[in-house]
Structure formats: structure tokens, C-alpha cells
Design a protein around this motif. Sequence first.
Motif, PDB file in Angstrom:
ATOM      1  N   VAL A 131     -69.869 -74.304  37.743  1.00 36.26           N
ATOM      2  CA  VAL A 131     -68.601 -73.615  38.018  1.00 36.26           C
ATOM      3  C   VAL A 131     -68.894 -72.115  38.068  1.00 36.26           C
ATOM      4  CG1 VAL A 131     -67.251 -75.429  36.920  1.00 36.26           C
ATOM      5  CG2 VAL A 131     -67.964 -73.456  35.577  1.00 36.26           C
TER       6      VAL A 131
ATOM      7  N   TRP B 244     -59.918 -73.980  34.846  1.00 32.81           N
ATOM      8  CA  TRP B 244     -59.436 -75.161  35.569  1.00 32.81           C
ATOM      9  C   TRP B 244     -58.363 -74.821  36.588  1.00 32.81           C
ATOM     10  CZ3 TRP B 244     -60.001 -74.677  30.369  1.00 32.81           C
ATOM     11  CH2 TRP B 244     -58.896 -74.220  29.660  1.00 32.81           C
TER      12      TRP B 244
ATOM     13  N   VAL C 179     -63.274 -74.877  41.547  1.00 30.80           N
ATOM     14  CA  VAL C 179     -63.498 -75.883  40.508  1.00 30.80           C
ATOM     15  C   VAL C 179     -62.666 -77.124  40.800  1.00 30.80           C
ATOM     16  CG1 VAL C 179     -63.311 -76.382  38.053  1.00 30.80           C
ATOM     17  CG2 VAL C 179     -64.053 -74.114  38.808  1.00 30.80           C
TER      18      VAL C 179
ATOM     19  N   CYS D 170     -70.045 -74.842  42.934  1.00 25.55           N
ATOM     20  CA  CYS D 170     -69.302 -73.632  43.268  1.00 25.55           C
ATOM     21  C   CYS D 170     -70.282 -72.476  43.427  1.00 25.55           C
ATOM     22  CB  CYS D 170     -68.316 -73.294  42.157  1.00 25.55           C
ATOM     23  SG  CYS D 170     -67.221 -74.642  41.745  1.00 25.55           S
TER      24      CYS D 170
ATOM     25  N   SER E 173     -72.699 -69.867  40.533  1.00 26.74           N
ATOM     26  CA  SER E 173     -73.168 -70.736  39.460  1.00 26.74           C
ATOM     27  C   SER E 173     -74.635 -71.047  39.710  1.00 26.74           C
ATOM     28  CB  SER E 173     -72.363 -72.032  39.439  1.00 26.74           C
ATOM     29  OG  SER E 173     -72.791 -72.874  40.498  1.00 26.74           O
TER      30      SER E 173
END
Lengths: 500, 500
Positions: free
Chosen positions: B267, B284, B289, B360, B363
Amino acid sequence: MAKTETRAIRAAWLLTRMPDFKPVLFVIGVLLCGLAASMALPATADALQANPDWQVFVFSALPTGFVGMLLALAYRGRGGFTLNLRQGFLLTTLSWSILTAFAALPFAHLGDRLSYTDAFFEAISGLTTTGSTVLVGLDRLPPGILLWRSILQWLGGMGIIAMAILLLPFLRVGGMQLFRAESSDRSDKVVSRPWDLAAYIGLVYLGLTAACAAAYRLAGMSGFDAVNHAMTTVSTGGYSTHDASFGFFTNSAVQWIGIVFMLSGSVPFVAYIRTLRGREPVLWRDGQVRTMLGIVLVAVAALLAVLWIGDGKPFFDSLSLALFNVVSIVTTTGYAAADYQLWGPLSVGVFFLLTFVGGCTGSTAGGIKVFRFQVLWIVGQSQLRHLLQPHRMAPMSYGGRVLPDDIAPSVLAFLFAFIGGFVALSLGLTAFGLDLVTSLSGAASALANVGPGLGAIIGPAGTYATLPDGAKWLLAAGMLLGRLELFTILVLFQRAFWRW
Amino acid sequence: MAKTETRAIRAAWLLTRMPDFKPVLFVIGVLLCGLAASMALPATADALQANPDWQVFVFSALPTGFVGMLLALAYRGRGGFTLNLRQGFLLTTLSWSILTAFAALPFAHLGDRLSYTDAFFEAISGLTTTGSTVLVGLDRLPPGILLWRSILQWLGGMGIIAMAILLLPFLRVGGMQLFRAESSDRSDKVVSRPWDLAAYIGLVYLGLTAACAAAYRLAGMSGFDAVNHAMTTVSTGGYSTHDASFGFFTNSAVQWIGIVFMLSGSVPFVAYIRTLRGREPVLWRDGQVRTMLGIVLVAVAALLAVLWIGDGKPFFDSLSLALFNVVSIVTTTGYAAADYQLWGPLSVGVFFLLTFVGGCTGSTAGGIKVFRFQVLWIVGQSQLRHLLQPHRMAPMSYGGRVLPDDIAPSVLAFLFAFIGGFVALSLGLTAFGLDLVTSLSGAASALANVGPGLGAIIGPAGTYATLPDGAKWLLAAGMLLGRLELFTILVLFQRAFWRW
């Protein structure tokens, strides 16, 4: 009570905002009448040989012609008619689907041989000039049904050229607005009126087919084979009258004629007219044609390395074999002259990737098409320059003209839809239990309207006959999606489309 | 005479227009010193077990540290230093290649086991967090070399995050300028200075690794296994200390910990810092994500249908097995907990396609990355609307902000380069005689930095050890190209790059 009433009012209101189907249904009616009339040809072919199968075509032509007449008469307009944008999209999707449903009738009436699924698959594979077949034992089939398959591809090829030149550039599908100037820009006009353009295209198409048939006949094909193969060569369709496809003809002259006329069907037809009318750029100066030939040459060189240097086959045999099969896939024809899967992994890889390429836009060829790769290349180059000089954005040019701003996102969206369709189709085929190579190559082959896939089942030596029915419907949907450049169909799934 | 003179003058003139390598070489020198220092860890691990292999690391650290010191001292600047655009590109490519060459030394010194080709492959697969291995018999290798593999992945993961957040958005690579606002836009700043951001990221990365190691230990792994797997889980690298990878651990708690921490490594790390500092959007709520989790859920649902409904495996076992393997591929970690090729064609298709997706951006994950699919989706939707309303161009928005005009062509160019690289790599692999499935999946796996491919050779139960050397170098090049988002390397091949 009130709720039902509100619903009824809402339904009536929505109905008034629906697209106007009338002119669309009129055109489809006319096309159906044409389809019914063209069934006379295979009927005659069967009747001449006293083959009772001529009745199949009469029983198919009757409902086709009846529905066509009904639609044409019921929805004929007073005077001329014009189509707006929504009607253009509707016509495209509806005409190909409805014509396919009726074109499948002769196959469905062919005794117990084919289910309607198989018949529909064979018809859509014909009309979209894909050339995947579920028929085995072609050499023993009555001449009428063989001719019908060739006619479908020939008509489909004509329809595609007309659509790609006269309709899609105006519907702005997948960057094809780039070719709108070809016929709308006053100073650059090819001919003065669209119907003239259509007539010219028809004449070139007919002329190419006649020349191809004559050449095949002179090279030793039977008259019947020459006519059938000419129709499926120039339309880059790929149906053959023999199970062995071009492998049936041991004569290498036949292969070279095939190479020339497959290529002739996959160059922009507008370029023919320009060339004939003595206007620049002539055919071999066209950027798309050059790039397509470049791709063919690189692929042939790789295969020559395998066949001639690697396997020690004679040079001329290697060349004609490599060239025929590469041209067959790049032009999305799909004839097979050999099972190239036996040539080793590099050759399998080359043919898998060639499946996606396709010919030039404005021709009978399918696939992603050369001009989109050219746009990608131009955008890639421009981005590389942009990385070093972030504050200078050099204008991108295509064929000497500035590339309009809306082309890059349009091509991007097309690629996304193509890849999305390819992914969905591949996954769908694996869900029916087909192995990875069959699924990937089958999905690519259907979307790009090529024909053969890879692997033991649907490879150049195989057939689609043994696939489960669900897989056949998936592939049929893929062929239609690919043929109509995806967005023509996807646009119908937008809610805004149905709000007039 | 005159010609030679002109040439010499031209060469001297070109040299003065070459990029200034000094600051680049200084940074590489510092990084090499760090690499040499980190070799002390595996040396200690071996020495503690009285394993003579500790010398391998001393003999590797000496040249690495020597060259590093030399570069750092020779090219140290006075006061601070800044890198310009060209130096940024040079640093990226040179640092990863040169560090890999030295990181390979311990593998090359490992007795007769590995050639330098194998050593380089293992090192680049580690530093790029790909996780493809040429080592067999991991369970019997000395602890030092196992630890070195994990350290390479951990350091590589750290390097990728730093690069993706601090460097690439400014180099405008493949649409990543979209994330520049994260640290440059004043009102939207995460932290005030880039070094602070780097420190925060380092702390989060270290914290995640420590938490993961503790969790693995509590779930029953040995201390050594826990530390090694924690390093290769959070970095989404995928090296294991066992040939059976995660199949070695029969404990399902270990699998669930792996799932959580693989996801935690894929993420956007900036989102952690935002969340920690109490700023919206929390983790979240991040669009990337959510989309990544959505992709995971769809793939898991498909595999559940195969394993639970189709094969009748217990629900919980099916779920954890499907989830672990899907997360392992989507996050580009590449641990294997089972040979999913035995689950049937649909599963093979799903895993092949997941190989391309990636986690993502910002990351440790590789692949095409979720945000590019989001941009594609937005552009596709916008094009569909545009087809119906050609005269209205609705602005595209991403994450609540208007999508800048240069993002679509930038993402298009990235995709073109990715597909081009995939095609070239696949063809290259088939030229070395590898079959189509091995070539396609191997190329995809290398470019997306995933690890395992498909087929009997490089599948989840296989190894890259038996591939020909040429194929290994091709795959190594693919890993580097993919890791550096292609354009960072491609830009160096422009003539304009070398004209200062």
C-alpha cells in the motif's frame, strides 16, 4: 395504484426518449433483402450439380427476405434519410448481429450436422472475416454451402471497409477520427460525395477479387476453388474449401498469389482510390502500409533464421512458407499452409504476438491495427523527450500532420478495452476448462478476427468444432466486439445512450 | 590528418557536454559503503555457528567498501549537493546496476555452486524484490547466505519506496507525476522536508518488519526463519529459507500473518504517515488500496469457486490457500504455498493475469500498478461519454482532483513500453528454446518483479536454475527495467540525454 400510474407514466416518458429505431430498422431491412438475394448464388451452385441441398438456401432465403421486406416497407422514410450519432452506433451493432442470425440459417438447415450454436459461430466467423470454422470434412460438403461461407466473408469484408471509411471515423471510435479528414476535409477530399466513395471502393474490391480469381485459376486451381479462395483472400477472411486449407495446394505459385492478394486486402482502400486518381501519397508511400510491411519483414526474417539456418530447409521454400504464414496472420486472414507450431518455440511466440497486430485501418483486416501502434510509438517518443525537457511539449505529428489532442486518449481507451476484452475472454475460456495456450490464443484470434489459435485444439491444424457451446458463444461475442472496434458496442451499455 | 583532428575536437566537445557524473558517483560510493557494512550481518550469522562461510562476506565486503570509499572520497562535494533531472535518471539506473554487481559477490564466492551469471541473477532478483531464485537446496545452505538474500530484498524494498516517493514523481515517469503533489503541494504536504519524509518511511518500514517478525515467531516459526521471512514479506520480495517456500509451514496462522504483511508492504507508504499523523484519507479510504483489495477479492472468489465448490476442499482451507496465493502474486511477493497450476485452467489463467497487476505505487510492490489501471478506467469512461457527446469534454477526475492533461499520454507511453518490453522479452526467451507458457509467464514475472512464472520449469514448484545463461541475463534485464519503471532506463538511450 398511484405507484403503478407513476411507473406507467415514467415508462412512457422513457420510451419517448429512446433512440428512434425507424431509420435503423429500415436499413437493416434493406440489408436483409440483399442477404436473401445473395442466397440465390449458392442455391444455383447446388442446383447445377443436381444437389438437393439447394432447398436449404430457398428455405433460408424465404424468412430472411420476408423479414427484410417487412422492415424495409414498414420503416421506409419519405425522401432521403440521415442517421444521427446514436443511430449510427445502433445500426452498426444491430445490423451485424441480426444479419448474422439470418446468415446462419443455411448452416442450421444443413441436416443434422450443425446445431444453431455451430451455425451462428460459422456465420459470425464468416461475416466478421475471422475464418474460424466448426466444420470438418470440407472437401466432402456440397458446393453451395462452401460458396455460402465464401460469400459471407466477401460481403463481410465489403461491409467492414464501408464501415471503417464512411462510419467509424465519424463515430470517433478508438482514434479513427484521425481518418475523418480523408473524406470531409474539403481540400483533401478523395471524391466529392460519400456515395461516390462507396462506389469506388466497391469497384476496387470487385476488381481485386476478379484479378485474384483469375490468377488462382491460371496457377492451376479449379474454377470453383479459384472463385471461393479469391473471395476469402481479398476479404482477409480465410475460409477454404479444403480441410488442409492452403496446405492442399502444393503449387508455390498459388501461395505467392495468396501473399499478394492478402496484402492487397489489408491496405487502406482510400489509398487505392488516391493512387488510381493519380494523387499522392501513392500506396507504397502510405505510412501504415510501410510499417505493416516492416513488421512482416522482421517476422519473416526471424522465421527464416529458424527454418533456413536452423532446420536447413531450402531458402526459397523457407521464404515462401514463412512469408505466407506471417502475411496470413498479420492481415488477419488465417489461412494455414503448414502447422507452424512444429517450427519451435520462437515461431510459436512470433505467431502469438502477430495475432494482435492486424493490418491497416480502412481495409478488411482486423486486429489492433497498424496506425494505433504508430500513435503509441509517437506518444512514447514524445514522452521520452518530455522527460528530459519537462517544460517543452513538442507537438506530435502523424503522417506530416499534427496529431490532434484527442487521439492519444482515444487510442489509450481502445487499447484498454481491447486488453480488458482479451483478459475477460481468456478467463472465460479457461473457465470452460480450456488450457492457457488455447484460451489466450483463442481469445486473441477472435478479438483480432484472425482465425486459427495455438495448441492442439484450435491451432492451424485444428478446428473449433470440439469446443463446448459456451466457449463458442464467448468467441462469437469476441469476434463481433473486435470487428466493431469494441467501443461501438460498449457505448450501448451506457445509461446515457438510452436517454435521448 | 585533418579528419582525425576534427574527430578529436568533436570528441572533446561532446565530453564537455556529457552529464556531470560527480554527484552521481558520490551517492553510489556512499551506497556501496552501506552495502559493504551490511555484509557484516550475514558474516556474523555464519561466524556464530562457526561456519567458515563467514569469509565469503569478508572477501566481498572488502572490494565493495574499497570502491565505495574511493568514489565517495573522490567525488564528495563541498557543502550540500543537488541533483538535476539528468543526474536523477543516471543515478537511478547506475546505482541499481552497480550495487547489484557488488551484491552478487557473496553468491559468486560461494564455492563452485554458482557462476557469476547465477550470482548476478540471484542478486538482482533480490534487490529488485522479484524473488526468482537459481538456488536449490535452500534448507541446507549456510545461514549467512540465506540472511544475505533476505537483506538484499529488504534493502531493495526500502530503496524502491524512497525512489517511488522522493524521485520518480519528479522525473515524471509513467504518470507518477500524479503523486508529486503528495510532497510538493504546500497545503497538502505530508511532512515539511523530504528528509523527514524519508525518516518517517524508514521508521514505518522498520516497524512493520519488526511486527511481522514478532508475529511469525509467535505463530511458531524459528527465530531465524521469522526474521528472514519478515524481511522478505514486508519488502514483497518472496525469498524463503526453504525450497518449499511457504509450503514448508503447515500452520495456517503463519499464512494469515503473511497475507496481512504482504498487503501492508504493497500500500502507498505515504498513506501510513498520513494515517499516523491523523490526516485524512486514512489507509482504507485510499482509492488505490480499495481497488487493489477489490481485485484480490474478485480473484479469490473465482478460486474459491474452483477449490471449495469445484474440488470440495473445506471452506476455510480453500479461503486461506486462495487468499495467500492471490495476495502473493498481486503484491508481487511471489511466495508459493501450493502449486496452483494443479487447480485447473481457470486458476492458471487467473494467476497469469494477476502477474501483470501489481500493488499500489509508492510501495515495495512492482507490476503495472493499480493507479495506472485506475487512470485507464477513467480515460475509458471519459471516452465512452465523449462518443455520445463529441462537443463536450468532461474533465476527468482522480481521487477528487482533476486529472492533469499530461497523465493520460504518460500512462499510455508507460503501457506501450511495458507491452513492448514484455513482447521483446517473451520473444527473446522463446529464441532460447523455452516454450510459450514459460516465456510469456517468465517475461511477465520478471518485468512485474513477481517471481514465479507458470509451467513445469519456472512455475511455483520450479526454479530458474536450469535456464540457459542468456535467458537469465534477459530476465535480469527485465527485472531492472520493470523495477525502474522502464522510462528511467529508456531515457538514457536518447541521443539528447547525452547532449548536456
